[in-house]
Design an enzyme around this catalytic site. Sequence first.
Site, PDB file in Angstrom:
ATOM      1  N   TYR A 199      10.995  -1.709   8.263  1.00 19.20           N
ATOM      2  CA  TYR A 199       9.773  -2.200   7.624  1.00 19.20           C
ATOM      3  C   TYR A 199      10.068  -2.668   6.210  1.00 19.20           C
ATOM      4  CZ  TYR A 199       9.318   2.183   4.943  1.00 19.20           C
ATOM      5  OH  TYR A 199       9.515   3.233   4.087  1.00 19.20           O
ATOM      6  N   CYS A 200       9.132  -3.471   5.682  1.00 21.87           N
ATOM      7  CA  CYS A 200       9.215  -3.960   4.302  1.00 21.87           C
ATOM      8  C   CYS A 200       7.789  -4.239   3.834  1.00 21.87           C
ATOM      9  CB  CYS A 200      10.109  -5.199   4.203  1.00 21.87           C
ATOM     10  SG  CYS A 200       9.532  -6.605   5.183  1.00 21.87           S
ATOM     11  N   THR A 201       7.632  -4.968   2.759  1.00 22.09           N
ATOM     12  CA  THR A 201       6.299  -5.178   2.177  1.00 22.09           C
ATOM     13  C   THR A 201       5.380  -5.980   3.087  1.00 22.09           C
ATOM     14  OG1 THR A 201       7.286  -5.142  -0.028  1.00 22.09           O
ATOM     15  CG2 THR A 201       5.059  -6.017   0.150  1.00 22.09           C
ATOM     16  N   ILE A 228       4.060  -3.377   5.444  1.00 22.69           N
ATOM     17  CA  ILE A 228       3.189  -2.315   4.930  1.00 22.69           C
ATOM     18  C   ILE A 228       1.763  -2.822   4.738  1.00 22.69           C
ATOM     19  CG2 ILE A 228       2.786  -0.762   2.973  1.00 22.69           C
ATOM     20  CD1 ILE A 228       5.907  -1.018   2.494  1.00 22.69           C
TER      21      ILE A 228
END
Length: 350
Positions: A199-201, A228
Amino acid sequence: MPVLHNRISNDALKAKMLAESEPRTTISFYKYFHIADPKVTRDALYQLFTALNVFGRVYLAHEGINAQISVPASNVETFRAQLYDFDPALEGLRLNIALDDDGKSFWVLRMKVRDRIVADGIDDPHFDASNVGEYLQAAEVNAMLDDPDALFIDMRNHYEYEVGHFENALEIPADTFREQLPKAVEMMQAHKDKKIVMYCTGGIRCEKASAWMKHNGFNKVWHIEGGIIEYARKAREQGLPVRFIGKNFVFDERMGERISDEIIAHCHQCGAPCDSHTNCKNDGCHLLFIQCPVCAEKYKGCCSEICCEESALPPEEQRRRRAGRENGNKIFNKSRGRLNTTLGIPDPTE
Protein backbone atom coordinates in the site's frame (compact mmCIF):
# COMPACT_ATOMS: atom_id res chain seq x y z
CA MET A 1 0.09 31.69 -28.41
CA PRO A 2 -1.05 31.32 -24.78
CA VAL A 3 1.50 31.39 -21.97
CA LEU A 4 1.89 27.80 -20.78
CA HIS A 5 3.73 28.44 -17.53
CA ASN A 6 3.36 30.63 -14.46
CA ARG A 7 4.85 34.15 -14.45
CA ILE A 8 3.70 35.36 -11.03
CA SER A 9 5.77 35.08 -7.84
CA ASN A 10 4.97 32.34 -5.32
CA ASP A 11 4.23 34.88 -2.59
CA ALA A 12 1.73 36.71 -4.77
CA LEU A 13 0.05 33.48 -5.84
CA LYS A 14 -0.23 32.23 -2.27
CA ALA A 15 -1.73 35.52 -1.11
CA LYS A 16 -4.23 35.38 -3.97
CA MET A 17 -5.25 31.83 -3.09
CA LEU A 18 -5.67 32.65 0.62
CA ALA A 19 -7.90 35.58 -0.32
CA GLU A 20 -10.27 33.37 -2.32
CA SER A 21 -13.74 33.00 -0.85
CA GLU A 22 -14.78 29.91 -2.81
CA PRO A 23 -13.90 26.56 -1.22
CA ARG A 24 -11.54 24.23 -3.02
CA THR A 25 -11.31 20.45 -3.23
CA THR A 26 -7.98 18.62 -3.14
CA ILE A 27 -7.86 15.72 -5.60
CA SER A 28 -5.19 13.21 -6.57
CA PHE A 29 -5.17 10.76 -9.46
CA TYR A 30 -2.84 8.72 -11.61
CA LYS A 31 -3.01 6.47 -14.63
CA TYR A 32 -0.45 4.22 -16.24
CA PHE A 33 -1.10 4.43 -19.99
CA HIS A 34 0.98 5.19 -23.07
CA ILE A 35 1.36 8.87 -23.95
CA ALA A 36 2.96 9.21 -27.39
CA ASP A 37 4.06 12.83 -26.96
CA PRO A 38 4.09 13.94 -23.30
CA LYS A 39 5.06 17.52 -24.21
CA VAL A 40 2.04 17.98 -26.46
CA THR A 41 -0.20 16.37 -23.85
CA ARG A 42 1.30 18.58 -21.16
CA ASP A 43 0.53 21.78 -23.06
CA ALA A 44 -3.05 20.74 -23.82
CA LEU A 45 -3.71 19.76 -20.20
CA TYR A 46 -2.11 22.96 -18.92
CA GLN A 47 -4.62 25.02 -20.90
CA LEU A 48 -7.53 22.85 -19.71
CA PHE A 49 -6.48 23.07 -16.06
CA THR A 50 -5.75 26.80 -16.20
CA ALA A 51 -9.18 27.53 -17.66
CA LEU A 52 -10.76 25.84 -14.63
CA ASN A 53 -8.47 27.63 -12.13
CA VAL A 54 -6.81 24.37 -11.10
CA PHE A 55 -3.65 24.51 -8.97
CA GLY A 56 -1.31 21.68 -8.12
CA ARG A 57 1.51 19.45 -9.27
CA VAL A 58 1.24 17.24 -12.36
CA TYR A 59 3.84 14.91 -13.87
CA LEU A 60 3.58 13.38 -17.33
CA ALA A 61 5.73 10.75 -19.02
CA HIS A 62 5.40 8.18 -21.77
CA GLU A 63 4.12 5.80 -19.06
CA GLY A 64 1.22 8.00 -17.92
CA ILE A 65 0.13 10.81 -15.59
CA ASN A 66 0.44 11.53 -11.85
CA ALA A 67 -1.40 14.51 -10.36
CA GLN A 68 -2.14 16.17 -7.02
CA ILE A 69 -4.35 19.20 -7.54
CA SER A 70 -6.73 21.72 -5.99
CA VAL A 71 -9.97 22.51 -7.86
CA PRO A 72 -12.58 25.19 -7.06
CA ALA A 73 -15.59 23.32 -5.66
CA SER A 74 -17.89 24.72 -8.35
CA ASN A 75 -15.58 23.37 -11.08
CA VAL A 76 -15.08 19.82 -9.80
CA GLU A 77 -17.73 18.14 -11.95
CA THR A 78 -16.73 20.16 -15.03
CA PHE A 79 -13.12 19.18 -14.40
CA ARG A 80 -14.09 15.52 -14.07
CA ALA A 81 -16.06 15.57 -17.32
CA GLN A 82 -13.34 17.35 -19.30
CA LEU A 83 -10.62 15.06 -17.94
CA TYR A 84 -12.63 11.98 -18.92
CA ASP A 85 -13.16 13.41 -22.40
CA PHE A 86 -9.50 14.33 -22.84
CA ASP A 87 -8.32 10.80 -23.62
CA PRO A 88 -10.19 7.46 -23.80
CA ALA A 89 -7.67 6.02 -21.32
CA LEU A 90 -8.84 8.55 -18.70
CA GLU A 91 -12.56 7.83 -19.00
CA GLY A 92 -13.96 6.78 -15.64
CA LEU A 93 -10.63 7.35 -13.89
CA ARG A 94 -10.85 7.19 -10.09
CA LEU A 95 -10.28 10.58 -8.48
CA ASN A 96 -9.09 10.39 -4.87
CA ILE A 97 -10.80 13.17 -2.91
CA ALA A 98 -8.82 14.39 0.11
CA LEU A 99 -10.10 13.23 3.50
CA ASP A 100 -8.97 16.14 5.67
CA ASP A 101 -9.05 19.19 3.42
CA ASP A 102 -8.94 22.91 4.10
CA GLY A 103 -8.74 23.74 0.39
CA LYS A 104 -5.34 25.41 0.83
CA SER A 105 -3.16 22.58 -0.47
CA PHE A 106 -1.77 24.36 -3.57
CA TRP A 107 -1.60 27.88 -4.96
CA VAL A 108 0.16 27.43 -8.30
CA LEU A 109 -0.09 25.00 -11.20
CA ARG A 110 3.15 23.20 -12.04
CA MET A 111 3.03 20.68 -14.86
CA LYS A 112 6.23 18.88 -15.88
CA VAL A 113 7.33 16.20 -18.32
CA ARG A 114 9.55 13.53 -16.75
CA ASP A 115 11.12 10.21 -17.70
CA ARG A 116 8.77 8.41 -15.28
CA ILE A 117 5.70 9.53 -13.34
CA VAL A 118 7.27 7.80 -10.33
CA ALA A 119 11.07 7.61 -10.10
CA ASP A 120 11.56 3.85 -9.72
CA GLY A 121 15.12 3.25 -10.95
CA ILE A 122 13.98 0.18 -12.90
CA ASP A 123 15.99 -0.45 -16.06
CA ASP A 124 15.06 -4.09 -16.68
CA PRO A 125 13.74 -4.27 -20.29
CA HIS A 126 11.73 -7.40 -19.43
CA PHE A 127 9.77 -5.74 -16.61
CA ASP A 128 6.03 -5.56 -17.36
CA ALA A 129 4.51 -2.76 -15.28
CA SER A 130 1.00 -3.85 -16.30
CA ASN A 131 1.34 -7.27 -14.61
CA VAL A 132 0.19 -5.94 -11.26
CA GLY A 133 -1.10 -7.63 -8.14
CA GLU A 134 -4.80 -7.97 -7.36
CA TYR A 135 -6.75 -5.00 -6.02
CA LEU A 136 -8.14 -5.02 -2.49
CA GLN A 137 -11.22 -3.07 -1.38
CA ALA A 138 -11.77 -1.78 2.17
CA ALA A 139 -13.54 -4.85 3.57
CA GLU A 140 -10.94 -7.13 1.99
CA VAL A 141 -8.15 -5.04 3.49
CA ASN A 142 -9.59 -5.50 6.97
CA ALA A 143 -9.94 -9.24 6.39
CA MET A 144 -6.31 -9.45 5.25
CA LEU A 145 -5.19 -7.56 8.36
CA ASP A 146 -6.66 -10.42 10.41
CA ASP A 147 -5.09 -13.12 8.22
CA PRO A 148 -1.93 -14.54 9.89
CA ASP A 149 -0.59 -15.51 6.45
CA ALA A 150 -0.70 -11.91 5.17
CA LEU A 151 2.12 -9.35 5.39
CA PHE A 152 1.38 -5.66 4.84
CA ILE A 153 4.23 -3.78 3.15
CA ASP A 154 4.31 0.03 3.38
CA MET A 155 5.73 1.43 0.11
CA ARG A 156 6.08 4.99 1.38
CA ASN A 157 9.12 6.84 2.63
CA HIS A 158 10.25 6.52 6.25
CA TYR A 159 8.89 9.95 7.25
CA GLU A 160 5.45 8.97 5.93
CA TYR A 161 5.44 5.67 7.82
CA GLU A 162 6.60 7.40 11.00
CA VAL A 163 3.35 9.37 11.44
CA GLY A 164 0.89 6.70 10.31
CA HIS A 165 0.56 3.15 8.99
CA PHE A 166 -1.61 0.05 9.04
CA GLU A 167 -1.52 -2.20 12.09
CA ASN A 168 1.67 -4.30 12.09
CA ALA A 169 2.68 -3.09 8.62
CA LEU A 170 6.30 -3.64 7.67
CA GLU A 171 8.39 -0.54 6.96
CA ILE A 172 10.88 -0.69 4.08
CA PRO A 173 13.40 1.83 5.49
CA ALA A 174 14.36 4.20 2.70
CA ASP A 175 14.16 7.83 1.67
CA THR A 176 12.96 7.20 -1.90
CA PHE A 177 10.78 4.75 -3.81
CA ARG A 178 13.69 3.72 -6.02
CA GLU A 179 15.61 2.64 -2.90
CA GLN A 180 12.62 0.72 -1.58
CA LEU A 181 11.99 -1.57 -4.55
CA PRO A 182 15.16 -3.70 -4.30
CA LYS A 183 14.96 -3.64 -0.50
CA ALA A 184 11.39 -4.97 -0.58
CA VAL A 185 12.45 -7.90 -2.76
CA GLU A 186 15.41 -8.63 -0.50
CA MET A 187 13.44 -8.37 2.75
CA MET A 188 10.63 -10.63 1.49
CA GLN A 189 12.80 -13.46 0.13
CA ALA A 190 12.10 -15.59 3.19
CA HIS A 191 8.35 -14.95 2.93
CA LYS A 192 7.46 -16.00 -0.62
CA ASP A 193 4.78 -18.32 0.77
CA LYS A 194 3.01 -15.39 2.45
CA LYS A 195 0.27 -13.18 1.05
CA ILE A 196 1.92 -9.83 0.38
CA VAL A 197 -0.28 -6.73 0.59
CA MET A 198 1.31 -3.49 -0.60
CA TYR A 199 0.00 0.00 0.00
CA CYS A 200 0.89 3.68 -0.37
CA THR A 201 -0.84 7.06 -0.21
CA GLY A 202 -3.00 6.97 -3.33
CA GLY A 203 -2.07 3.75 -5.10
CA ILE A 204 0.52 4.81 -7.68
CA ARG A 205 3.61 3.46 -5.91
CA CYS A 206 2.14 0.21 -4.59
CA GLU A 207 0.67 -0.61 -8.01
CA LYS A 208 4.10 -0.52 -9.64
CA ALA A 209 5.67 -2.20 -6.60
CA SER A 210 3.22 -5.09 -6.87
CA ALA A 211 4.26 -5.63 -10.49
CA TRP A 212 7.93 -5.51 -9.45
CA MET A 213 7.37 -8.16 -6.77
CA LYS A 214 5.63 -10.43 -9.28
CA HIS A 215 8.48 -9.84 -11.72
CA ASN A 216 10.83 -11.10 -9.00
CA GLY A 217 8.99 -14.34 -8.41
CA PHE A 218 6.36 -13.43 -5.79
CA ASN A 219 3.01 -14.91 -6.80
CA LYS A 220 0.71 -13.96 -3.92
CA VAL A 221 0.65 -10.18 -4.28
CA TRP A 222 -2.17 -7.71 -3.61
CA HIS A 223 -2.32 -3.93 -3.38
CA ILE A 224 -4.90 -1.56 -1.94
CA GLU A 225 -6.95 0.14 -4.64
CA GLY A 226 -6.69 3.90 -4.28
CA GLY A 227 -4.20 3.54 -1.43
CA ILE A 228 -4.77 4.86 2.07
CA ILE A 229 -6.99 7.71 0.87
CA GLU A 230 -9.56 5.50 -0.87
CA TYR A 231 -9.40 2.81 1.81
CA ALA A 232 -10.23 5.26 4.61
CA ARG A 233 -13.00 6.88 2.58
CA LYS A 234 -14.68 3.59 1.68
CA ALA A 235 -14.29 2.15 5.18
CA ARG A 236 -16.04 5.18 6.67
CA GLU A 237 -18.79 5.13 4.04
CA GLN A 238 -19.42 1.43 4.67
CA GLY A 239 -19.28 1.70 8.46
CA LEU A 240 -16.17 -0.48 8.69
CA PRO A 241 -13.42 -0.11 11.29
CA VAL A 242 -10.60 2.06 9.94
CA ARG A 243 -7.47 0.06 10.67
CA PHE A 244 -4.97 2.70 9.58
CA ILE A 245 -3.38 4.30 12.65
CA GLY A 246 -2.32 7.94 12.83
CA LYS A 247 -1.89 10.46 10.05
CA ASN A 248 -1.56 10.03 6.29
CA PHE A 249 1.36 12.18 5.09
CA VAL A 250 0.58 14.15 1.91
CA PHE A 251 2.91 16.07 -0.38
CA ASP A 252 1.24 19.46 -0.32
CA GLU A 253 0.83 22.43 2.01
CA ARG A 254 -1.25 20.35 4.46
CA MET A 255 1.54 17.77 5.03
CA GLY A 256 -0.96 15.31 6.45
CA GLU A 257 -4.54 14.05 6.70
CA ARG A 258 -5.83 12.89 10.07
CA ILE A 259 -7.09 9.29 9.74
CA SER A 260 -7.30 8.25 13.40
CA ASP A 261 -6.93 10.08 16.70
CA GLU A 262 -3.78 8.19 17.71
CA ILE A 263 -0.50 10.11 17.60
CA ILE A 264 2.22 7.53 17.06
CA ALA A 265 5.19 9.79 16.26
CA HIS A 266 7.28 12.10 18.44
CA CYS A 267 8.81 15.54 18.22
CA HIS A 268 12.32 15.23 16.81
CA GLN A 269 13.58 17.84 19.28
CA CYS A 270 12.08 16.99 22.67
CA GLY A 271 10.42 13.60 22.14
CA ALA A 272 6.88 14.70 23.03
CA PRO A 273 4.01 12.96 21.20
CA CYS A 274 3.57 14.84 17.92
CA ASP A 275 2.96 14.05 14.24
CA SER A 276 3.10 17.52 12.67
CA HIS A 277 5.73 17.85 9.96
CA THR A 278 7.22 21.22 9.14
CA ASN A 279 10.14 22.66 7.21
CA CYS A 280 12.87 24.50 9.09
CA LYS A 281 12.27 28.25 8.81
CA ASN A 282 15.93 28.89 8.07
CA ASP A 283 16.09 29.55 4.32
CA GLY A 284 19.50 27.89 4.28
CA CYS A 285 18.08 24.63 5.64
CA HIS A 286 14.35 23.85 5.13
CA LEU A 287 14.81 20.45 6.77
CA LEU A 288 11.60 18.39 6.89
CA PHE A 289 11.08 17.23 10.47
CA ILE A 290 8.48 16.78 13.22
CA GLN A 291 8.14 19.65 15.68
CA CYS A 292 5.74 20.13 18.59
CA PRO A 293 4.21 23.55 19.43
CA VAL A 294 6.52 24.03 22.43
CA CYS A 295 9.66 23.48 20.36
CA ALA A 296 8.24 25.54 17.50
CA GLU A 297 8.06 28.49 19.88
CA LYS A 298 11.41 27.74 21.52
CA TYR A 299 13.30 27.41 18.22
CA LYS A 300 11.08 29.85 16.26
CA GLY A 301 10.14 27.18 13.75
CA CYS A 302 13.75 26.10 13.19
CA CYS A 303 15.27 22.64 13.60
CA SER A 304 18.14 23.70 15.88
CA GLU A 305 19.68 26.59 17.78
CA ILE A 306 22.18 27.13 14.95
CA CYS A 307 19.40 27.50 12.38
CA CYS A 308 17.45 29.71 14.79
CA GLU A 309 20.45 32.02 15.12
CA GLU A 310 21.12 32.07 11.38
CA SER A 311 17.50 32.85 10.49
CA ALA A 312 17.65 35.92 12.78
CA LEU A 313 20.60 37.41 10.88
CA PRO A 314 20.15 40.23 8.36
CA PRO A 315 19.05 38.89 4.93
CA GLU A 316 22.37 39.85 3.31
CA GLU A 317 24.35 37.87 5.87
CA GLN A 318 22.01 34.88 5.46
CA ARG A 319 22.54 34.94 1.69
CA ARG A 320 26.31 35.16 2.17
CA ARG A 321 26.29 32.10 4.39
CA ARG A 322 24.10 30.15 1.97
CA ALA A 323 26.37 30.90 -0.99
CA GLY A 324 27.97 27.72 -2.25
CA ARG A 325 25.90 25.37 -0.11
CA GLU A 326 24.24 22.42 -1.70
CA ASN A 327 20.47 22.72 -1.73
CA GLY A 328 19.32 19.11 -1.80
CA ASN A 329 16.24 17.62 -0.22
CA LYS A 330 16.79 17.59 3.54
CA ILE A 331 14.81 15.10 5.56
CA PHE A 332 15.23 14.08 9.17
CA ASN A 333 15.53 10.31 9.52
CA LYS A 334 15.00 9.11 13.07
CA SER A 335 17.44 6.23 12.53
CA ARG A 336 20.17 8.17 10.75
CA GLY A 337 19.70 11.78 11.78
CA ARG A 338 19.99 14.62 9.30
CA LEU A 339 20.33 13.77 5.61
CA ASN A 340 21.86 15.75 2.76
CA THR A 341 22.66 18.74 4.92
CA THR A 342 25.68 21.00 4.52
CA LEU A 343 25.23 23.09 7.65
CA GLY A 344 27.02 20.74 10.02
CA ILE A 345 24.15 21.08 12.50
CA PRO A 346 23.90 18.40 15.20
CA ASP A 347 21.11 15.84 15.21
CA PRO A 348 18.00 17.74 16.44
CA THR A 349 17.28 15.02 19.02
CA GLU A 350 20.60 15.53 20.77
